[in-house]
Design a protein around this motif. Structure first.
Motif, PDB file in Angstrom:
ATOM      1  N   THR A 103     -34.390  -1.849  23.439  1.00  0.00           N
ATOM      2  CA  THR A 103     -34.008  -0.712  22.596  1.00  0.00           C
ATOM      3  C   THR A 103     -34.403  -0.987  21.153  1.00  0.00           C
ATOM      4  O   THR A 103     -34.259  -2.111  20.673  1.00  0.00           O
ATOM      5  N   MET A 104     -34.916   0.026  20.471  1.00  0.00           N
ATOM      6  CA  MET A 104     -35.160  -0.138  19.042  1.00  0.00           C
ATOM      7  C   MET A 104     -34.765   1.112  18.272  1.00  0.00           C
ATOM      8  O   MET A 104     -34.582   2.180  18.850  1.00  0.00           O
ATOM      9  N   MET A 105     -34.637   0.936  16.972  1.00  0.00           N
ATOM     10  CA  MET A 105     -34.223   2.029  16.104  1.00  0.00           C
ATOM     11  C   MET A 105     -35.072   2.010  14.844  1.00  0.00           C
ATOM     12  O   MET A 105     -35.418   0.938  14.334  1.00  0.00           O
ATOM     13  N   GLY A 106     -35.434   3.167  14.349  1.00  0.00           N
ATOM     14  CA  GLY A 106     -36.119   3.269  13.061  1.00  0.00           C
ATOM     15  C   GLY A 106     -35.401   4.266  12.182  1.00  0.00           C
ATOM     16  O   GLY A 106     -34.902   5.286  12.668  1.00  0.00           O
ATOM     17  N   ILE A 107     -35.331   3.927  10.895  1.00  0.00           N
ATOM     18  CA  ILE A 107     -34.658   4.816   9.942  1.00  0.00           C
ATOM     19  C   ILE A 107     -35.716   5.405   9.022  1.00  0.00           C
ATOM     20  O   ILE A 107     -36.551   4.666   8.475  1.00  0.00           O
ATOM     21  N   LYS A 127     -20.132   2.982  10.918  1.00  0.00           N
ATOM     22  CA  LYS A 127     -21.002   2.020  11.575  1.00  0.00           C
ATOM     23  C   LYS A 127     -22.043   1.436  10.607  1.00  0.00           C
ATOM     24  O   LYS A 127     -22.937   0.700  11.018  1.00  0.00           O
ATOM     25  N   GLY A 128     -21.956   1.843   9.353  1.00  0.00           N
ATOM     26  CA  GLY A 128     -22.928   1.343   8.378  1.00  0.00           C
ATOM     27  C   GLY A 128     -24.273   2.036   8.467  1.00  0.00           C
ATOM     28  O   GLY A 128     -25.302   1.476   8.073  1.00  0.00           O
ATOM     29  N   LEU A 129     -24.291   3.255   8.962  1.00  0.00           N
ATOM     30  CA  LEU A 129     -25.551   4.005   8.999  1.00  0.00           C
ATOM     31  C   LEU A 129     -25.884   4.493   7.586  1.00  0.00           C
ATOM     32  O   LEU A 129     -24.993   4.798   6.808  1.00  0.00           O
ATOM     33  N   PRO A 130     -27.171   4.562   7.266  1.00  0.00           N
ATOM     34  CA  PRO A 130     -27.585   4.986   5.923  1.00  0.00           C
ATOM     35  C   PRO A 130     -27.482   6.512   5.785  1.00  0.00           C
ATOM     36  O   PRO A 130     -28.293   7.236   6.349  1.00  0.00           O
ATOM     37  N   THR A 131     -26.511   6.974   5.050  1.00  0.00           N
ATOM     38  CA  THR A 131     -26.244   8.416   4.992  1.00  0.00           C
ATOM     39  C   THR A 131     -27.273   9.179   4.167  1.00  0.00           C
ATOM     40  O   THR A 131     -27.253  10.407   4.150  1.00  0.00           O
ATOM     41  N   ASP A 132     -28.163   8.451   3.494  1.00  0.00           N
ATOM     42  CA  ASP A 132     -29.228   9.171   2.782  1.00  0.00           C
ATOM     43  C   ASP A 132     -30.503   9.292   3.631  1.00  0.00           C
ATOM     44  O   ASP A 132     -31.480   9.894   3.201  1.00  0.00           O
ATOM     45  N   ALA A 133     -30.489   8.741   4.827  1.00  0.00           N
ATOM     46  CA  ALA A 133     -31.683   8.818   5.687  1.00  0.00           C
ATOM     47  C   ALA A 133     -31.893  10.254   6.156  1.00  0.00           C
ATOM     48  O   ALA A 133     -30.935  10.993   6.380  1.00  0.00           O
ATOM     49  N   GLY A 134     -33.155  10.633   6.300  1.00  0.00           N
ATOM     50  CA  GLY A 134     -33.470  11.979   6.785  1.00  0.00           C
ATOM     51  C   GLY A 134     -33.375  12.058   8.294  1.00  0.00           C
ATOM     52  O   GLY A 134     -33.068  13.110   8.859  1.00  0.00           O
ATOM     53  N   ALA A 135     -33.665  10.933   8.946  1.00  0.00           N
ATOM     54  CA  ALA A 135     -33.617  10.928  10.412  1.00  0.00           C
ATOM     55  C   ALA A 135     -33.568   9.507  10.939  1.00  0.00           C
ATOM     56  O   ALA A 135     -34.072   8.575  10.304  1.00  0.00           O
ATOM     57  N   ILE A 136     -32.962   9.346  12.075  1.00  0.00           N
ATOM     58  CA  ILE A 136     -33.003   8.081  12.812  1.00  0.00           C
ATOM     59  C   ILE A 136     -33.694   8.338  14.151  1.00  0.00           C
ATOM     60  O   ILE A 136     -33.442   9.363  14.784  1.00  0.00           O
ATOM     61  N   LEU A 137     -34.589   7.441  14.523  1.00  0.00           N
ATOM     62  CA  LEU A 137     -35.186   7.493  15.860  1.00  0.00           C
ATOM     63  C   LEU A 137     -34.632   6.334  16.677  1.00  0.00           C
ATOM     64  O   LEU A 137     -34.579   5.195  16.182  1.00  0.00           O
TER      65      LEU A 137
END
Lengths: 460, 460
Positions: free
Chosen positions: B222-226, B267-277
C-alpha cells in the motif's frame, strides 16, 4: 427486389460514386472466407454515420435487406447477403482511428479500421490492444465486434467484448443510439453494448467503437513442453493456471498435428508425443517472467513432460511458434479439403472431447487433427477429407455434426470465435431450447422489427 | 391486488411456510439502503429454480408484480416493490455455493450467496473473486449481478460483468434460459448474460451464476501520496497508468474529505493538501511490486506530490487506508444528512468535474466532499445538508440535479455502481435519448411483455 428508384434514392444519400451494381462489385462482395457465394443487388460505401442512418431508414421503409460488412474475412458467412439486398461496405470510407485518448486509455475507431492497424497505432504510444484474431492483419474492428472475435491471447487478456467500452450504432429505423461510456463503470440503463457485441450485424449497424487499452508489457518469453499424452498436457495446464501462472497464450498441438508439421517441415518434433504445449509469458520485470516460467516448468514436469524448452531469444521463440503457426497448412497432408470448426469446451473436458473426436474420425474414416487454445478450451477441430471424393466430403460433414453433439454434451459451445452466421445456423436447435430461440427472435424484433438487418443468419 | 386464492396457489408452489404476509415480514421486506419504504403484499422464499419458474408463471398469468430481492442493500431502490405484489426473497434458501471448479477456475452459485462468503470460499483454494462492493459483507451475488456492482479493485480487475461467464434465469412466462458457458469464449447466439447483468431484476430472475475466478496474488503493498491540488493528483494517475502501473486500487480523497477525517480522527493528515491518493499494488513477486511502486513514486513526484508514504507492513497499510475507509463517516461533520451519488466521469474529466461540483456547492450553500476511485473515474459525491432544515435538503437535491447535468456533459454516467432503480429514474431522460429509452422499453417487452418484473424501475 431493388428497383431503379431505390438506386436513385440511395445515390442521393451516399453519392452516386458510392453506389455500385456492376458485375465486378457484386461479385467482389458476394463471398467471404467460407467461399460460399451470395450476390447482393447493390453495394454501398457510406461515408458517415449520418449516411448509414439515412440508408437504413430508406431500406427499412422499403423492406430492403441490409448486410453490414467489414473485410469479409468471416468464417461463418456473417457478411453474405443471402437474401439479396444491399451490402453496406464500411471498409472504404469509415475506416479512421478517430482518437487515441491517453488519459483514459481508450481508442475511438470507425468500424472499418483493421485490427492490426489499431494495434500498431496504440503500440506507438506504449499501449496495447490485446485481441488478436488470426485474421488480425486484414479483419476489421467492426467485424471483430460483430463476431466477438477471440485470438491467441484470450487466456490472459480476454476477447473483444472485454475491450468494448462504448459503441455508437444505427437501428434499422435510422435512429442513432449510444451504448456505454469512456468509463470502466457504467450501470445506467441496459447494457446495450453487451448484447450488440457478437450480434453478427443482425441488430444494428455499429458506426463507432470505443475500446479499452492497457499498458504494453515490456517483456515476454516463450516456452514449450512435450507430453506423452493430451491428458497429461491438460493436467499441466489446469495446475499451472490454478497455481498462479498467467500465460498470454497456452496453445496445444495434438499428435496428428505434430506428425503433419514434422512430415511437412522436418523440424525435429517428436512424432510419438501425445501433445505439445506452447506458452508465451509477458510482464514488466524479469523476476516476474522467471517466476511464471518456473511455475509452468514445475507443473509441466510434475505432469510428465518429456522435454521442456525455454526460448533464449526471439529466434528460438519464433522456432517454437513455427509448429503452431504452420499447423493449419501442414495438416493438409491428411486431405485436400478442410472442414474446420472452432468449437470450445470447458478446458477440463478437453481430454474427453479429443478422445470422442478421434473416435468419430475412426468411425467416419477421416483424420481429425486438432490444435488450439487450451487456456480457454477453444479447439480448432479440422476434419480433413479428399475434396474430390463427394462421399468422403459428405462423411466429413456428418462427422462434424457428431462433433457438435459431443461439444454440447460436454457443456461446450458451437463457436468460440467465428460465430454462427450461416454455416452453423442449422445447429442452433442443438444448442438452444425453443424458449431460448424464441427469446433471441423477440430480441431481434425489438431492434429490427422488419427483419431487414442481415436476415437469414444465426438460425433466427 | 393479491387475493386469497393467489396466496393458496403460491403456497402450493413454495410451501406454506415460505409464504409470508404478516406485518413483520411485509415491513422487513419494504425497504433497502435508500430508506424509502414500499410494502409488498406477499413475501415468498422459493427453494429452487423450478419453484421460481412456477411462481413466475403464476404471477405472469395473474399480472402480479414480482420483485426479486437479495440482501436489500441496494442504494437506488432496486429491490423495492413500488407497485406492490410479491417480493421474491432469494437469500433464505437459494444461497448455496454449488461448485468451485478448480480445473476451469469458475464458481457456480445460487443468487443468494453473499459476496464475501464466495470470496472466502474461493480463497481457501488459492483462488480470487475480485469484485468487492463496499457492501461485500452482506450483499448477495445475485444483487451484485443485477446491479453490475463495482468496488475498489475495479481499476485493475474490472467489475461484476467481467466475471459473469454464464447465468441461468427464469423469464416471466416461467421458461428457464441458460446464457453463456463455462468457457472464456462463447459466441453462439446473442450474449444474453451481457444484457442480464445490470438489468436490475427487470428482465428475468437469475437463479444460477457461473463466475470466473483467477489465481490469488501472493503479495500486496500500500502507498499514499499527498498532492497540493486535485489536478496534480489526477495527472499522476494518468501518467502512471499509461506508463504501465496497474494498481488494484487508486483511491482519492479531496480537501473537504481530508479535513473532515482530520477533524474527526486526528490522524495527522495535512489539511492544506488538495488531494490524497491511496494505492494498493498486488502481484506474485517482490520485484514486480517494487517495479510498480517505483513507477507510482516516480509519477507522483513528477506531478508535485509533497509527501509519499509506502507502508512497511500490514499495520502501516491499515493506517493509510484508515482515512479512506472512514471518509464516509467523517464527512457527517458537514451535515446530518448525506445525499450521495456514485456518478462516474472519464478519468481525464475528474478535475473539471470536481471544480464544477464545488461551484455548485457554493451556489447552493452546501458542502460537497468527494472521494472515490480515480482509476475508473467513479466519484462518491456527497451533498451534505442539515436534515432538520427542509429548505436546505431541497437545495441539496437541486444541487444533485445540477451535478447530474455536469456529469452527462462531461461524458459521464449517472451511475457507476449503484444502478438506476427508483432513485435515479427521474434522470434517465437527461442521459438517454427518446430513441434509446424506446429501445430499452422494447427490450424489456421482449423479456417481460406484461411488465410484471420489478415494474416502475429504471424509468421504463
Amino acid at each position: 427486389m431493388i428497383e431503379k428508384r431505390d438506386i436513385r434514392a440511395l445515390q442521393k444519400i451516399v453519392g452516386s460514386e458510392n453506389v455500385k451494381d456492376d458485375r465486378a462489385h457484386l461479385l467482389a462482395y458476394s463471398y467471404d472466407a467460407t467461399r460460399e457465394r451470395y450476390e447482393p443487388e447493390l453495394v454501398l460505401f457510406p461515408r458517415s454515420e449520418e449516411e448509414v442512418s439515412q440508408v437504413l431508414r430508406y431500406c427499412n421503409q422499403h423492406r430492403i435487406p441490409v448486410v453490414p460488412r467489414g473485410a469479409g474475412s468471416g468464417f461463418t458467412g456473417g457478411a453474405l447477403p443471402v437474401k439479396g439486398g444491399v451490402v453496406l461496405a464500411l471498409e472504404r470510407h469509415m475506416n479512421k482511428i478517430k482518437e487515441i485518448d491517453l488519459k483514459n486509455m481508450v481508442a475511438v475507431v470507425e468500424p472499418g479500421v483493421l485490427n492490426k492497424e489499431l494495434q500498431r497505432a496504440v503500440e506507438r504510444h506504449g499501449l496495447f490492444y490485446p485481441p488478436d484474431p488470426a485474421s488480425q492483419e486484414y479483419s476489421t474492428i467492426g467485424g471483430n465486434v460483430a463476431e466477438n472475435a477471440g485470438g491467441m491471447r484470450a487466456a490472459k487478456y480476454g476477447i473483444t467484448k472485454d475491450y468494448v467500452m462504448a459503441l455508437r450504432a444505427v437501428l434499422p429505423d435510422g435512429s442513432i443510439i449510444r451504448a456505454g461510456k469512456r468509463t470502466i463503470k457504467d450501470v445506467a440503463g441496459y447494457n446495450l453494448a453487451g448484447i450488440l457485441v457478437g450480434s453478427e450485424g443482425t441488430l444494428a449497424v455499429i458506426t463507432e467503437i470505443t475500446l479499452k487499452l492497457i499498458a504494453k508489457p515490456r517483456l515476454s518469453k516463450t516456452m514449450m513442453g512435450i507430453f506423452p499424452t493430451v491428458t497429461q498436457a491438460m493436467e499441466a495446464v489446469y495446475r499451472s493456471l490454478a497455481g498462479g501462472a498467467n500465460p498470454v497464450a497456452m496453445e496445444f498441438l495434438d499428435q496428428l498435428t505434430i506428425r503433419a508439421v514434422e512430415e511437412k517441415f522436418h523440424k525435429g518434433l517428436p512424432t510419438d508425443a501425445g501433445a505439445i504445449l506452447i506458452s508465451d509469458i509477458d510482464g514488466n520485470v524479469e523476476a516476474e517472467i522467471d517466476y511464471q516460467i518456473e511455475l509452468l516448468r514445475h507443473h509441466f514436469q510434475e505432469n510428465g513432460a518429456s522435454a521442456i524448452q525455454i526460448a533464449k531469444d526471439q529466434e528460438e521463440a519464433a522456432n517454437i511458434w513455427f509448429a503452431r503457426r504452420n499447423a493449419s497448412q501442414a495438416i493438409t497432408i491428411y486431405g485436400s479439403k478442410k472442414i474446420n470448426e472452432d468449437v470450445t469446451v470447458p478446458r477440463s473436458e478437453l481430454p474427453r472431447y479429443l478422445e470422442e473426436v478421434y473416435r468419430i474420425g475412426e468411425r467416419y474414416g477421416v483424420k481429425i487433427p486438432c490444435f488450439g487454445h487450451t487456456g480457454d478450451g477453444n479447439v480448432h477441430t479440422n476434419v480433413m477429407v479428399d475434396g474430390s471424393d463427394p462421399a468422403q466430403v459428405q462423411r466429413g460433414y456428418e462427422a462434424i455434426e457428431e462433433i457438435f453433439k459431443v461439444t454440447i454434451e460436454l457443456g461446450g459451445t458451437l463457436s468460440g470465435e467465428h460465430g454462427i452466421g450461416l454455416s452453423k445456423a442449422p445447429f442452433m436447435r442443438m444448442a438452444f431450447s425453443d424458449e431460448e430461440l424464441a427469446l433471441f427472435r423477440r430480441i431481434k424484433a425489438a431492434f429490427d422489427p422488419n427483419n431487414i438487418l442481415n436476415p437469414g443468419k444465426m438460425g433466427l
